[in-house]
Enzyme design. Structure first.
Site, PDB file in Angstrom:
ATOM      1  N   SER A   1      73.693  44.462  47.110  1.00  0.00           N
ATOM      2  CA  SER A   1      74.251  45.798  47.330  1.00  0.00           C
ATOM      3  C   SER A   1      75.191  46.177  46.183  1.00  0.00           C
ATOM      4  CB  SER A   1      74.942  45.866  48.699  1.00  0.00           C
ATOM      5  OG  SER A   1      75.260  47.202  49.027  1.00  0.00           O
TER       6      SER A   1
ATOM      7  N   HIS B   1      72.497  51.852  53.107  1.00  0.00           N
ATOM      8  CA  HIS B   1      71.095  51.579  52.761  1.00  0.00           C
ATOM      9  C   HIS B   1      70.136  52.175  53.789  1.00  0.00           C
ATOM     10  CE1 HIS B   1      72.435  49.078  49.476  1.00  0.00           C
ATOM     11  NE2 HIS B   1      73.249  48.452  50.305  1.00  0.00           N
TER      12      HIS B   1
END
Length: 313
Positions: A93, A203
């Site tokens: 991430s 996400h």
């Protein structure tokens, strides 16, 4: 032996992270001081914790717009000392930005500004359309994806956001849809489903409002060709092309982190270093590739000195 540097994302932070690096290693201290100056606010105080209340310090550090620059700076401070030429890099991430800095695609300042903006935009998107996330353990990818598809609809969405290991997936989306999916996945045989305390549905399509401004910021940068290949979150595959990296780093905002797929595609026999706070990624490496895989944590001054001493002998 091939060397892979892995950079952690949100969830690895803790109050006091980086304090020993700052106090004991001048090159690392300089990185933290530069971050404070570039940001215009005391990142070091958020990292080290100075309110006297551990719970309040953790609440402050965990804020998305604070946590992301903190993680990026911590990893960069280690890389300022750990002068190694890796065979490949990958970041989970926001850790992908640390990986991009480590392989020369971004300067420290460029990456910090992007990460700051990314954190602010994601926090804002989470306020505008609150969502949730949940960790699902002990169920295969196909069954989790199918459950999410069955529940999404009528303005509600839930998707797979993080493929962390073969037996751990994080789902993300509207709170009601995430909770409905949690029930369905428990009934489908998941060993455990844990609702996470987060500030947004990361996400997932709920982060779409952040895309335009992040795309604009990326368009103003001349990304350099990486010094070594990087495994990209959005594809799970390797890239050494700056143009592809630009596209996929933006896609990562609303796409799942294909961490398990990246690990499974890495060369056999590679030696892993987790460059940042905690050992979250070390655990995921072992859960994905087996407990005999060599993973070394590189997040404290002591760990850094130990690795450097070993390399010198």
């Amino acid at each position: 032996m091939s060397t892979a540097l892995l950079f952690p994302g949100q969830g690895s932070q803790f109050v006091g992270m980086g304090r020993d690096l700052y106090e004991e290693i001048p090159a690392a201290r300089q990185v933290f001081d530069i971050a404070d100056e570039l940001l215009g606010w005391p990142l070091t105080e958020y990292c080290f914790g100075r309110t006297g209340d551990v719970h309040e310090d953790l609440r402050r550090l965990t804020r998305t717009e604070i946590c992301q620059p903190a993680l990026y700076t911590h990893s960069a401070a280690i890389m300022a000392v750990f002068d190694v030429a890796p065979s490949l890099v990958a970041g989970h991430s926001v850790g992908e930005y640390s990986a991009l800095h480590a392989c020369g695609v971004l300067s420290f300042a460029e990456g910090l500004r992007l990460v700051r903006l990314r954190g602010e935009l994601m926090a804002s998107a989470g306020q505008d359309r609150p969502g949730g996330m949940a960790a699902v353990l002990g169920l295969d990818f196909d069954r989790i994806e199918a459950a999410c598809q069955n529940i999404s609809g009528n303005g509600q969405v839930v998707v797979c956001a993080n493929y962390n290991s073969p037996d751990q997936v994080v789902i993300s989306g509207d709170q009601a849809a995430v909770e409905q999916a949690a029930v369905a996945l428990r009934e489908a045989g998941a060993r455990r489903v844990l609702l996470l305390t987060v500030s947004g549905a990361f996400h997932s399509p709920l982060m779409e409002p952040a895309r335009a401004r992040l795309a604009e910021a990326l368009s103003r940068l001349s990304l350099r060709e990486p010094r070594c290949p990087i495994f990209l979150n959005a594809t799970g595959g390797l890239s050494a092309d700056a143009a592809e990296i630009r596209v996929q780093v933006l896609a990562q905002l609303t796409s799942p982190v294909r961490w398990a797929q990246s690990l499974q595609a890495m060369p056999v026999g590679v030696e892993f270093f987790e460059v940042g706070p905690g050992r979250v990624l070390s655990g995921l490496v072992r859960r994905t590739l087996g407990r005999r895989v060599r993973v070394r944590a590189l997040g404290t001054a002591g760990q850094l000195r130990s690795v450097l001493q070993t390399a010198a002998t």
